[in-house]
Design a protein around this motif. Structure first.
Motif, PDB file in Angstrom:
ATOM      1  N   PHE A 113       0.835  -1.198   0.000  1.00 55.01           N
ATOM      2  CA  PHE A 113       0.000   0.000   0.000  1.00 55.01           C
ATOM      3  C   PHE A 113       0.875   1.254   0.000  1.00 55.01           C
ATOM      4  CE2 PHE A 113      -2.127   3.474   2.179  1.00 55.01           C
ATOM      5  CZ  PHE A 113      -3.372   3.505   1.583  1.00 55.01           C
ATOM      6  N   THR A 114       1.891   1.262   0.847  1.00 52.21           N
ATOM      7  CA  THR A 114       2.807   2.407   0.888  1.00 52.21           C
ATOM      8  C   THR A 114       3.525   2.581  -0.443  1.00 52.21           C
ATOM      9  OG1 THR A 114       3.143   2.176   3.275  1.00 52.21           O
ATOM     10  CG2 THR A 114       4.843   3.360   2.044  1.00 52.21           C
ATOM     11  N   GLN A 115       3.988   1.465  -1.005  1.00 52.83           N
ATOM     12  CA  GLN A 115       4.702   1.508  -2.287  1.00 52.83           C
ATOM     13  C   GLN A 115       3.797   2.012  -3.400  1.00 52.83           C
ATOM     14  OE1 GLN A 115       6.089  -2.318  -3.628  1.00 52.83           O
ATOM     15  NE2 GLN A 115       7.542  -1.438  -5.073  1.00 52.83           N
ATOM     16  N   GLN A 141       3.071   5.719  -3.199  1.00 58.64           N
ATOM     17  CA  GLN A 141       4.186   6.515  -3.712  1.00 58.64           C
ATOM     18  C   GLN A 141       4.211   6.490  -5.231  1.00 58.64           C
ATOM     19  OE1 GLN A 141       7.476   4.625  -1.708  1.00 58.64           O
ATOM     20  NE2 GLN A 141       7.184   5.792   0.185  1.00 58.64           N
ATOM     21  N   GLU A 142       4.004   5.327  -5.816  1.00 59.52           N
ATOM     22  CA  GLU A 142       4.069   5.195  -7.272  1.00 59.52           C
ATOM     23  C   GLU A 142       2.907   5.895  -7.963  1.00 59.52           C
ATOM     24  OE1 GLU A 142       6.458   0.924  -7.077  1.00 59.52           O
ATOM     25  OE2 GLU A 142       4.377   0.970  -7.768  1.00 59.52           O
ATOM     26  N   PHE A 143       1.746   5.943  -7.309  1.00 58.96           N
ATOM     27  CA  PHE A 143       0.604   6.673  -7.850  1.00 58.96           C
ATOM     28  C   PHE A 143       0.598   8.142  -7.419  1.00 58.96           C
ATOM     29  CE2 PHE A 143      -1.617   2.589  -8.815  1.00 58.96           C
ATOM     30  CZ  PHE A 143      -2.116   2.927 -10.064  1.00 58.96           C
ATOM     31  N   GLU A 198      -6.027  -4.118 -16.822  1.00 55.32           N
ATOM     32  CA  GLU A 198      -5.180  -5.272 -16.541  1.00 55.32           C
ATOM     33  C   GLU A 198      -3.733  -4.986 -16.920  1.00 55.32           C
ATOM     34  OE1 GLU A 198      -6.108  -7.662 -14.723  1.00 55.32           O
ATOM     35  OE2 GLU A 198      -8.252  -7.186 -14.758  1.00 55.32           O
ATOM     36  N   GLY A 199      -3.526  -4.252 -18.010  1.00 55.18           N
ATOM     37  CA  GLY A 199      -2.165  -3.884 -18.382  1.00 55.18           C
ATOM     38  C   GLY A 199      -1.507  -3.047 -17.309  1.00 55.18           C
ATOM     39  N   GLN A 200      -2.240  -2.096 -16.754  1.00 52.31           N
ATOM     40  CA  GLN A 200      -1.688  -1.268 -15.686  1.00 52.31           C
ATOM     41  C   GLN A 200      -1.408  -2.099 -14.435  1.00 52.31           C
ATOM     42  OE1 GLN A 200      -4.119   1.744 -13.475  1.00 52.31           O
ATOM     43  NE2 GLN A 200      -2.624   3.195 -14.315  1.00 52.31           N
ATOM     44  N   ALA A 201      -2.304  -3.029 -14.100  1.00 51.41           N
ATOM     45  CA  ALA A 201      -2.121  -3.845 -12.903  1.00 51.41           C
ATOM     46  C   ALA A 201      -0.910  -4.767 -13.037  1.00 51.41           C
ATOM     47  CB  ALA A 201      -3.383  -4.654 -12.620  1.00 51.41           C
ATOM     48  N   VAL A 202      -0.691  -5.341 -14.230  1.00 50.46           N
ATOM     49  CA  VAL A 202       0.498  -6.173 -14.433  1.00 50.46           C
ATOM     50  C   VAL A 202       1.749  -5.304 -14.379  1.00 50.46           C
ATOM     51  CG1 VAL A 202       1.694  -7.735 -16.005  1.00 50.46           C
ATOM     52  CG2 VAL A 202      -0.789  -7.860 -15.802  1.00 50.46           C
ATOM     53  N   PHE A 203       1.697  -4.136 -14.988  1.00 51.68           N
ATOM     54  CA  PHE A 203       2.822  -3.204 -15.008  1.00 51.68           C
ATOM     55  C   PHE A 203       3.191  -2.760 -13.596  1.00 51.68           C
ATOM     56  CE2 PHE A 203       4.576   1.095 -15.311  1.00 51.68           C
ATOM     57  CZ  PHE A 203       5.482   1.009 -16.355  1.00 51.68           C
ATOM     58  N   MET A 204       2.196  -2.332 -12.831  1.00 49.81           N
ATOM     59  CA  MET A 204       2.456  -1.867 -11.474  1.00 49.81           C
ATOM     60  C   MET A 204       2.861  -3.015 -10.557  1.00 49.81           C
ATOM     61  SD  MET A 204       1.994   1.365 -11.848  1.00 49.81           S
ATOM     62  CE  MET A 204       2.060   1.961 -10.151  1.00 49.81           C
ATOM     63  N   GLY A 205       2.466  -4.249 -10.909  1.00 49.16           N
ATOM     64  CA  GLY A 205       2.859  -5.407 -10.124  1.00 49.16           C
ATOM     65  C   GLY A 205       4.344  -5.644 -10.111  1.00 49.16           C
ATOM     66  N   ASP A 256       6.405   4.342 -21.727  1.00 50.76           N
ATOM     67  CA  ASP A 256       7.834   4.351 -22.042  1.00 50.76           C
ATOM     68  C   ASP A 256       8.245   5.738 -22.533  1.00 50.76           C
ATOM     69  OD1 ASP A 256      10.439   3.975 -23.080  1.00 50.76           O
ATOM     70  OD2 ASP A 256      10.010   1.879 -23.489  1.00 50.76           O
ATOM     71  N   GLY A 257       9.099   6.405 -21.765  1.00 49.90           N
ATOM     72  CA  GLY A 257       9.539   7.743 -22.125  1.00 49.90           C
ATOM     73  C   GLY A 257      10.646   7.774 -23.142  1.00 49.90           C
ATOM     74  N   ALA A 258      11.303   6.647 -23.387  1.00 49.66           N
ATOM     75  CA  ALA A 258      12.426   6.602 -24.324  1.00 49.66           C
ATOM     76  C   ALA A 258      11.981   6.248 -25.731  1.00 49.66           C
ATOM     77  CB  ALA A 258      13.470   5.597 -23.830  1.00 49.66           C
ATOM     78  N   ARG A 259      11.196   5.187 -25.877  1.00 46.93           N
ATOM     79  CA  ARG A 259      10.796   4.722 -27.199  1.00 46.93           C
ATOM     80  C   ARG A 259       9.289   4.658 -27.397  1.00 46.93           C
ATOM     81  NH1 ARG A 259      14.452   1.815 -30.374  1.00 46.93           N
ATOM     82  NH2 ARG A 259      12.664   1.696 -31.760  1.00 46.93           N
ATOM     83  N   GLY A 260       8.538   4.849 -26.336  1.00 45.36           N
ATOM     84  CA  GLY A 260       7.091   4.727 -26.422  1.00 45.36           C
ATOM     85  C   GLY A 260       6.386   6.070 -26.453  1.00 45.36           C
ATOM     86  N   HIS A 261       5.170   6.083 -25.967  1.00 47.40           N
ATOM     87  CA  HIS A 261       4.340   7.286 -26.027  1.00 47.40           C
ATOM     88  C   HIS A 261       4.785   8.349 -25.026  1.00 47.40           C
ATOM     89  CE1 HIS A 261       0.771   9.413 -27.362  1.00 47.40           C
ATOM     90  NE2 HIS A 261       0.462   9.667 -26.103  1.00 47.40           N
ATOM     91  N   GLY A 262       5.388   7.907 -23.927  1.00 45.23           N
ATOM     92  CA  GLY A 262       5.969   8.856 -22.996  1.00 45.23           C
ATOM     93  C   GLY A 262       5.029   9.429 -21.957  1.00 45.23           C
ATOM     94  N   ALA A 263       3.977   8.701 -21.600  1.00 46.10           N
ATOM     95  CA  ALA A 263       3.072   9.177 -20.554  1.00 46.10           C
ATOM     96  C   ALA A 263       3.732   9.028 -19.188  1.00 46.10           C
ATOM     97  CB  ALA A 263       1.757   8.401 -20.591  1.00 46.10           C
ATOM     98  N   SER A 264       3.253   9.798 -18.234  1.00 50.43           N
ATOM     99  CA  SER A 264       3.751   9.741 -16.863  1.00 50.43           C
ATOM    100  C   SER A 264       2.641   9.260 -15.940  1.00 50.43           C
ATOM    101  CB  SER A 264       4.224  11.119 -16.407  1.00 50.43           C
ATOM    102  OG  SER A 264       3.118  12.013 -16.300  1.00 50.43           O
ATOM    103  N   ILE A 265       3.007   8.914 -14.713  1.00 54.02           N
ATOM    104  CA  ILE A 265       1.975   8.528 -13.763  1.00 54.02           C
ATOM    105  C   ILE A 265       1.086   9.725 -13.458  1.00 54.02           C
ATOM    106  CG2 ILE A 265       3.250   9.008 -11.642  1.00 54.02           C
ATOM    107  CD1 ILE A 265       0.962   5.960 -12.397  1.00 54.02           C
ATOM    108  N   GLY A 266       1.630  10.933 -13.564  1.00 53.80           N
ATOM    109  CA  GLY A 266       0.806  12.124 -13.409  1.00 53.80           C
ATOM    110  C   GLY A 266      -0.278  12.197 -14.475  1.00 53.80           C
ATOM    111  N   ASP A 267       0.069  11.786 -15.698  1.00 55.36           N
ATOM    112  CA  ASP A 267      -0.939  11.727 -16.761  1.00 55.36           C
ATOM    113  C   ASP A 267      -2.042  10.740 -16.405  1.00 55.36           C
ATOM    114  OD1 ASP A 267       0.429  13.567 -18.412  1.00 55.36           O
ATOM    115  OD2 ASP A 267       1.675  11.968 -19.246  1.00 55.36           O
ATOM    116  N   MET A 268      -1.644   9.590 -15.867  1.00 53.31           N
ATOM    117  CA  MET A 268      -2.640   8.588 -15.512  1.00 53.31           C
ATOM    118  C   MET A 268      -3.513   9.066 -14.356  1.00 53.31           C
ATOM    119  SD  MET A 268      -2.322   6.458 -17.799  1.00 53.31           S
ATOM    120  CE  MET A 268      -1.136   6.006 -19.071  1.00 53.31           C
ATOM    121  N   ARG A 269      -2.942   9.810 -13.433  1.00 54.99           N
ATOM    122  CA  ARG A 269      -3.752  10.402 -12.369  1.00 54.99           C
ATOM    123  C   ARG A 269      -4.740  11.405 -12.953  1.00 54.99           C
ATOM    124  NH1 ARG A 269      -2.501  10.650  -7.046  1.00 54.99           N
ATOM    125  NH2 ARG A 269      -4.598  11.572  -7.019  1.00 54.99           N
ATOM    126  N   ASP A 270      -4.304  12.164 -13.971  1.00 57.44           N
ATOM    127  CA  ASP A 270      -5.230  13.085 -14.648  1.00 57.44           C
ATOM    128  C   ASP A 270      -6.360  12.316 -15.314  1.00 57.44           C
ATOM    129  OD1 ASP A 270      -3.855  15.367 -13.899  1.00 57.44           O
ATOM    130  OD2 ASP A 270      -2.726  15.520 -15.774  1.00 57.44           O
TER     131      ASP A 270
END
Length: 302
Positions: free
Chosen positions: A91-93, A96-98, A188-195, A249-263
């Motif tokens: 939960f703490t982790q 922080q990540e979100f 599900e993609g986000q849940a696997v990623f955050m896992g 992915d900020g290097a080769r992908g679309h480059g979204a941030s967790i801040g974008d996902m919070r938005d």
């Protein structure tokens, strides 16, 4: 297995693609009732979440921690405490990540906790996340998943807790109550990623998967009924991970941030359906992502 990594929390383990599929099959939700018919004690919050679909009995000895109440059908007090400790750490982790600044953002008020229903003796074992908590194997359920595969067990807990955060941050009371909630491929993609356990598929694995005539475009999986074969739903989870990893992915992908996902979640909380919030946040539409998905991923993995 090697392959391009997305920008993500540090420490992701590299797991072979076939092992990915076999492990995920144990984590997929089921629409079948698996519990006993009689309820010994009041079911708890999950009865509200699942409409009594999974109103299992518990031992009337819930274990209460800061953010969780652990119910079980027979898990020991020590095992409940162990699971509570694992959950509190995750939960703490995740907070922080979100980029959660306080428990208030997650709707915690005095007397409220998330629940965890720890399955001890019910088979088949499942894992499922809901609005107010999740269901997972007990620490001491045979064959003692926390001892046999401790890292994967933590992944399961974090995966399901990610779903709880998704419900909370979009202020959706339940999946069925939100017809425009998160698409399956995204949530599900986000849940696997955050896992933080699985690596994304390689180019070779991607090509092998996409040339299978029984598979369809993963972005078409928006609701559970969209799977061509529900018994093979786990085969799509690596591709859901790949889709979300590309977006982040900020290097080769679309480059979204967790801040974008919070938005994105905030826009949904304010009333936008997922498709509108997605385009508003990421600057591309779901239809564009779907129609160009194969080309996008091919170029991303090359």
């Amino acid at each position: 297995m090697t392959g391009r990594r997305s920008s993500r929390p540090a420490g992701i383990r590299v797991l072979h693609f076939a092992a990915f599929l076999s492990l995920l099959s144990a984590a997929c939700t089921s629409n079948e009732t698996t519990g006993p018919e009689s309820v010994v004690c009041p079911a708890g919050q999950w009865a509200i979440d699942t409409g009594n679909h999974r109103a299992w009995p518990h031992d009337c000895e819930p274990y209460v921690a800061d953010h969780f109440t652990i119910y079980s059908d027979g898990s020991s007090s020590a095992a409940k405490a162990t699971l509570a400790g694992i959950a509190e750490g995750i939960f703490t982790q995740l907070s922080q990540e979100f980029e959660i600044e306080s428990d208030d953002e997650l709707g915690f008020v005095p007397g409220y906790t998330y629940y965890i229903y720890a399955l001890k003796d019910i088979t088949p074992l499942i894992a499922a996340g809901y609005r107010n908590g999740f269901i997972v194997a007990a620490v001491d359920s045979p064959p003692r998943p926390n001892e046999r595969r401790p890292t994967f067990y933590r992944y399961l807990v974090k995966h399901e807790m990610t779903h709880v955060f998704q419900f909370t941050l979009t202020d959706c009371p339940s999946n069925s109550a939100c017809p425009y909630w998160l698409d399956v491929w995204f949530r599900e993609g986000q849940a696997v990623f955050m896992g933080d356990y699985f690596a994304i598929p390689t180019l070779e694995e991607w090509r092998t998967w996409m040339t299978d005539p029984t598979h369809i475009n993963p972005i078409l999986i928006r609701r559970w009924q969209d799977f061509p074969d529900p018994d093979r739903a786990g085969q799509y989870y690596p591709m859901f991970l790949l889709a979300y990893a590309y977006l982040m992915d900020g290097a080769r992908g679309h480059g979204a941030s967790i801040g974008d996902m919070r938005d994105l979640f905030r826009y949904m909380d304010e009333g936008d359906p997922f498709t509108v919030a997605f385009e508003r946040t990421l600057g591309i539409s779901i239809s564009y992502f779907e129609q160009n998905f194969y080309q996008i991923i091919e170029e991303y993995l090359e």
